[in-house]
Design a protein around this motif. Structure first.
Motif, PDB file in Angstrom:
ATOM      1  N   ALA A   1       9.843  -8.832  10.358  1.00 24.10           N
ATOM      2  CA  ALA A   1       8.892  -7.905   9.717  1.00 24.10           C
ATOM      3  C   ALA A   1       7.789  -7.587  10.712  1.00 24.10           C
ATOM      4  N   GLY A   2       7.472  -6.301  10.863  1.00 24.03           N
ATOM      5  CA  GLY A   2       6.510  -5.859  11.878  1.00 24.03           C
ATOM      6  C   GLY A   2       5.243  -5.262  11.277  1.00 24.03           C
ATOM      7  N   GLY A   3       4.620  -4.370  12.035  1.00 28.86           N
ATOM      8  CA  GLY A   3       3.298  -3.843  11.678  1.00 28.86           C
ATOM      9  C   GLY A   3       3.333  -2.754  10.620  1.00 28.86           C
ATOM     10  N   ALA A   4       2.158  -2.173  10.377  1.00 28.80           N
ATOM     11  CA  ALA A   4       2.034  -1.217   9.277  1.00 28.80           C
ATOM     12  C   ALA A   4       0.944  -0.191   9.564  1.00 28.80           C
ATOM     13  N   LYS A   5       1.088   0.968   8.948  1.00 26.69           N
ATOM     14  CA  LYS A   5       0.013   1.978   8.921  1.00 26.69           C
ATOM     15  C   LYS A   5       0.110   2.601   7.530  1.00 26.69           C
TER      16      LYS A   5
ATOM     17  N   GLY B   1       5.180 -10.450  12.222  1.00 31.88           N
ATOM     18  CA  GLY B   1       4.127 -10.233  13.223  1.00 31.88           C
ATOM     19  C   GLY B   1       3.995  -8.753  13.519  1.00 31.88           C
ATOM     20  N   SER B   2       3.493  -8.437  14.714  1.00 37.31           N
ATOM     21  CA  SER B   2       3.256  -7.030  15.064  1.00 37.31           C
ATOM     22  C   SER B   2       4.583  -6.337  15.401  1.00 37.31           C
ATOM     23  N   GLU B   3       4.544  -5.019  15.416  1.00 33.83           N
ATOM     24  CA  GLU B   3       5.780  -4.252  15.630  1.00 33.83           C
ATOM     25  C   GLU B   3       6.430  -4.528  16.989  1.00 33.83           C
ATOM     26  N   PRO B   4       5.651  -4.541  18.094  1.00 32.64           N
ATOM     27  CA  PRO B   4       6.348  -4.774  19.384  1.00 32.64           C
ATOM     28  C   PRO B   4       7.000  -6.155  19.430  1.00 32.64           C
TER      29      PRO B   4
ATOM     30  N   GLY C   1       6.686   2.171   8.321  1.00 31.03           N
ATOM     31  CA  GLY C   1       6.938   2.526   6.907  1.00 31.03           C
ATOM     32  C   GLY C   1       6.830   1.318   5.999  1.00 31.03           C
ATOM     33  N   ASN C   2       5.699   0.607   6.071  1.00 33.26           N
ATOM     34  CA  ASN C   2       5.586  -0.599   5.260  1.00 33.26           C
ATOM     35  C   ASN C   2       5.265  -0.255   3.810  1.00 33.26           C
ATOM     36  N   MET C   3       4.041   0.261   3.575  1.00 30.27           N
ATOM     37  CA  MET C   3       3.608   0.538   2.201  1.00 30.27           C
ATOM     38  C   MET C   3       2.933   1.904   2.130  1.00 30.27           C
ATOM     39  N   ALA C   4       3.018   2.530   0.972  1.00 34.07           N
ATOM     40  CA  ALA C   4       2.195   3.701   0.680  1.00 34.07           C
ATOM     41  C   ALA C   4       1.826   3.626  -0.791  1.00 34.07           C
ATOM     42  N   ALA C   5       0.675   4.214  -1.147  1.00 32.65           N
ATOM     43  CA  ALA C   5       0.243   4.160  -2.545  1.00 32.65           C
ATOM     44  C   ALA C   5      -0.261   5.537  -2.963  1.00 32.65           C
ATOM     45  N   VAL C   6      -0.246   5.761  -4.265  1.00 36.90           N
ATOM     46  CA  VAL C   6      -0.768   7.029  -4.782  1.00 36.90           C
ATOM     47  C   VAL C   6      -1.672   6.742  -5.976  1.00 36.90           C
ATOM     48  N   PHE C   7      -2.770   7.477  -6.064  1.00 39.49           N
ATOM     49  CA  PHE C   7      -3.649   7.413  -7.240  1.00 39.49           C
ATOM     50  C   PHE C   7      -3.664   8.790  -7.883  1.00 39.49           C
ATOM     51  N   THR C   8      -3.147   8.843  -9.104  1.00 39.92           N
ATOM     52  CA  THR C   8      -3.022  10.128  -9.804  1.00 39.92           C
ATOM     53  C   THR C   8      -2.839   9.889 -11.295  1.00 39.92           C
ATOM     54  N   GLY C   9      -3.124  10.911 -12.085  1.00 38.57           N
ATOM     55  CA  GLY C   9      -2.805  10.866 -13.512  1.00 38.57           C
ATOM     56  C   GLY C   9      -1.506  11.604 -13.794  1.00 38.57           C
ATOM     57  N   SER C  10      -0.858  12.089 -12.750  1.00 39.57           N
ATOM     58  CA  SER C  10       0.344  12.912 -12.954  1.00 39.57           C
ATOM     59  C   SER C  10       1.621  12.111 -12.685  1.00 39.57           C
ATOM     60  N   GLY C  11       2.408  11.928 -13.727  1.00 40.41           N
ATOM     61  CA  GLY C  11       3.692  11.237 -13.576  1.00 40.41           C
ATOM     62  C   GLY C  11       4.619  12.000 -12.644  1.00 40.41           C
ATOM     63  N   ARG C  12       4.526  13.313 -12.689  1.00 41.34           N
ATOM     64  CA  ARG C  12       5.408  14.141 -11.849  1.00 41.34           C
ATOM     65  C   ARG C  12       5.096  13.916 -10.366  1.00 41.34           C
ATOM     66  N   ALA C  13       3.792  13.934 -10.031  1.00 44.54           N
ATOM     67  CA  ALA C  13       3.410  13.721  -8.624  1.00 44.54           C
ATOM     68  C   ALA C  13       3.786  12.305  -8.187  1.00 44.54           C
TER      69      ALA C  13
ATOM     70  N   LYS D   1      11.685   1.395   8.148  1.00 46.38           N
ATOM     71  CA  LYS D   1      11.545   1.985   9.484  1.00 46.38           C
ATOM     72  C   LYS D   1      11.117   0.906  10.486  1.00 46.38           C
ATOM     73  N   SER D   2      10.142   1.197  11.361  1.00 51.10           N
ATOM     74  CA  SER D   2       9.794   0.193  12.389  1.00 51.10           C
ATOM     75  C   SER D   2       8.925  -0.935  11.836  1.00 51.10           C
ATOM     76  N   SER D   3       8.671  -0.935  10.541  1.00 53.62           N
ATOM     77  CA  SER D   3       7.944  -2.068   9.946  1.00 53.62           C
ATOM     78  C   SER D   3       8.877  -3.233   9.645  1.00 53.62           C
ATOM     79  N   PHE D   4      10.181  -3.042   9.845  1.00 55.60           N
ATOM     80  CA  PHE D   4      11.108  -4.155   9.616  1.00 55.60           C
ATOM     81  C   PHE D   4      12.375  -3.942  10.432  1.00 55.60           C
ATOM     82  N   TYR D   5      12.807  -5.000  11.098  1.00 55.51           N
ATOM     83  CA  TYR D   5      14.072  -4.965  11.829  1.00 55.51           C
ATOM     84  C   TYR D   5      15.007  -6.000  11.212  1.00 55.51           C
ATOM     85  N   GLY D   6      16.173  -5.571  10.799  1.00 60.25           N
ATOM     86  CA  GLY D   6      17.133  -6.457  10.156  1.00 60.25           C
ATOM     87  C   GLY D   6      17.612  -5.798   8.880  1.00 60.25           C
ATOM     88  N   ASP D   7      18.283  -6.537   8.008  1.00 59.25           N
ATOM     89  CA  ASP D   7      18.622  -5.933   6.715  1.00 59.25           C
ATOM     90  C   ASP D   7      18.177  -6.783   5.532  1.00 59.25           C
ATOM     91  N   LEU D   8      18.290  -8.094   5.610  1.00 54.43           N
ATOM     92  CA  LEU D   8      17.831  -8.930   4.503  1.00 54.43           C
ATOM     93  C   LEU D   8      16.369  -9.294   4.716  1.00 54.43           C
TER      94      LEU D   8
END
Ligand code: NAD
Length: 478
Positions: A245-249, A223-226, A406-418, A450-457
């Motif tokens: 599992a909590g919220g996302a940005k 659900g949501s982070e709070p 800290g749920n998800m982030a994505a990148v669009f690039t042609g550079s393997g290094r980046a 981060k705050s997108s998930f509380y717990g370990d498993l």
């Protein structure tokens, strides 16, 4: 009024308190969700406690056979489940079918229980001494789910819990409970014994009764982070195992060397799929260096082409939001972004979007958003894509890592290094590389950080099996 499933019987709620359920595409009230009392939670927990010894003693192969039977029943009702999701949540039928498929994949995964539930053995750790561990179920587990994936998210939880030998009390979202109700009916049709899965409707008060119940050994929450933080803290206070599992940005980086057609369609899908009501939705596109010159006009053109309407119309790309209060919240976010100095490139408040029955907001793009603005920081959970402009990958990574979620982030690039630098340095648990929605499939955990998930498993995958079992070490000398 909907009923609760307790010990294999659908029981009328005892109290009169309820909240209305809507068809978001029309705004019509289609049902009432009862707000169950602590006493009703106690009944459901007691039924799960009674069912547990017999279920835990059922051989794993028999539990697995029942899970195969559930898989067959779900496949037979695939289209019906998708239609329920569309009617109660609002998303398009195509999106609903995707959700149901992802959910059934967890059942597929649960069918490998004879392998997943194995322990480990090391003989001769000392002279004539062997050590083994066995996996045992926990007992009664509680599951609490959000509104946005009413079939998939319950299926992240109870199939793995049940096949591991636990019994379960599920609390569906009060806004979209119809999918969970049908999943529970179909579990009975598949032959599962009474009391193994119980279902109690309600909201925060019902959840709090589950968290306090001493017989509930573990809580799975999405659900949501709070709410996730609250559930984590309360569960811990009551001595329970918890995954919350909590919220996302979620930010999507775009470098000038990207494949523009691929990036544009993936970002549009990420931001506006499910009307943005997705914890993996791309919420901020981060244009790096010169990328904004190409990115903004392309996103604008693609967003303007999206067709809004009821989710059961096959020509529609984007359905309504789940509820009117949520629609007003999202409209408030757009207004605030404009007031705080962002440029409105596409305005989802335009009359052609909002002047229809149902809870509609059009696709919205706001440019020149900074983390100082709410649109750059807060989860909106609607069809609003912000664009931030930064000079390089370093600045983009810092921008994301400073945020609490800290749920998800994505990148669009042609550079393997980046891409490699991004993968290693960005502090999010799910990473897309030239992919706009980095969803882990059923056999991988859903790993918010981060705050997108509380717990370990985390939920689903091998983490799910770890979460729903406890290990017993046996040291023996012969
Ligand atoms: P929500 O937090 O309002 O509700 C989730 C569940 O918690 C519901 O069953 C609700 O009845 C219960 N609840 C709400 N407030 C509570 C409280 N104070 N105490 C106890 N229980 C409470 O979330 P929602 O609006 O249904 O769902 C959207 C949110 O879920 C978004 O923030 C989204 O990012 C998040 N989400 C996260 C994931 C993930 O895997 N991280 C997946 C899907 C959705």
């Amino acid at each position: 009024m909907l009923s609760n499933l307790i010990g294999g019987k659908w029981r009328e709620p005892r109290g009169a308190r309820s909240v209305p359920l809507f068809n978001p595409a029309t705004g019509e009230v289609i049902e009432q969700t009862p707000l169950s009392s602590a006493a009703e939670v106690e009944d459901a927990v007691a039924a799960a406690v009674r069912a547990w010894p017999g279920w835990a003693a059922t051989p794993v192969l028999e539990r697995t056979r029942l899970m195969f039977s559930y898989k067959t029943v779900l496949e037979r009702h695939f289209e019906e489940l998708a239609a329920i999701v569309t009617r109660n949540h609002g998303k398009t039928l195509e999106e609903a079918r995707g959700e149901v498929r992802r959910g059934i994949e967890v059942v597929d995964f649960a069918c490998s229980a004879p392998t997943l539930l194995q322990g480990r053995t090391l003989r001769a750790v000392s002279t004539a001494i062997d050590q083994d561990y066995y996996r045992y179920p926990l007992g009664v587990v509680g599951g609490i789910v959000p509104f946005n994936f009413p079939v998939m998210i319950p299926l992240w939880m109870f199939p793995l819990a049940l096949v591991s030998g636990n019994t379960f009390v599920l609390k569906p979202s009060e806004r979209t409970p119809l999918g969970a109700v049908r999943l529970a009916e179909l579990l009975t049709d598949a032959g599962f014994p009474d009391g193994v899965l119980n279902l109690v409707h309600g909201a925060a008060e019902t959840v709090n009764a589950m968290l306090a119940a001493p017989e509930v050994r573990a809580i799975s929450f999405v659900g949501s982070e709070p709410a996730a933080r609250h559930v984590y803290q309360e569960s811990a206070r009551h001595g329970k195992r918890v995954q919350a599992a909590g919220g996302a940005k979620n930010h999507i980086f775009v470098l000038p060397d990207t494949d523009w057609d691929m990036a544009t369609s993936a970002i549009i899908n990420s931001a506006f799929g499910n009307a943005g009501e997705r914890c993996l939705a791309g919420s901020v596109a981060v244009a790096i260096g010169e990328a904004a010159d190409q990115l903004v006009p392309r996103l604008e053109a693609a967003a303007r082409k999206l067709k809004l309407g009821p989710g059961d119309d096959p020509a529609v790309d984007m359905g309504p939001l789940v509820a009117d209060d949520h629609r007003l919240r999202v409209l408030g976010h757009i207004e605030r972004a404009a007031a705080q100095g962002a440029d409105l490139v596409v305005d989802g408040r335009a009359p052609e979007y909002v002047q229809r029955p149902g809870f509609f907001v059009g696709p919205t793009i706001v440019d020149r958003v900074t983390p100082a603005m709410a649109a750059g920081r807060e989860e909106i959970f609607g069809p609003v894509l912000s664009i931030s402009r930064v000079k390089d990958v370093r600045e983009a990574i810092n921008l994301v890592n400073r945020l609490p979620l800290g749920n998800m982030a994505a990148v669009f690039t042609g550079s393997g290094r980046a891409a490699r630098q991004f993968r290693d340095e960005v502090e999010c648990g799910m990473i897309g590389i030239n992919v706009g929605v980095a969803q882990p499939l059923a056999f991988y955990p859903f790993t918010g950080w981060k705050s997108s998930f509380y717990g370990d498993l985390h939920l689903q995958g091998s983490d799910g099996i770890e979460f729903y079992t406890r290990k017993k070490i046996v040291v023996s000398r012969w």
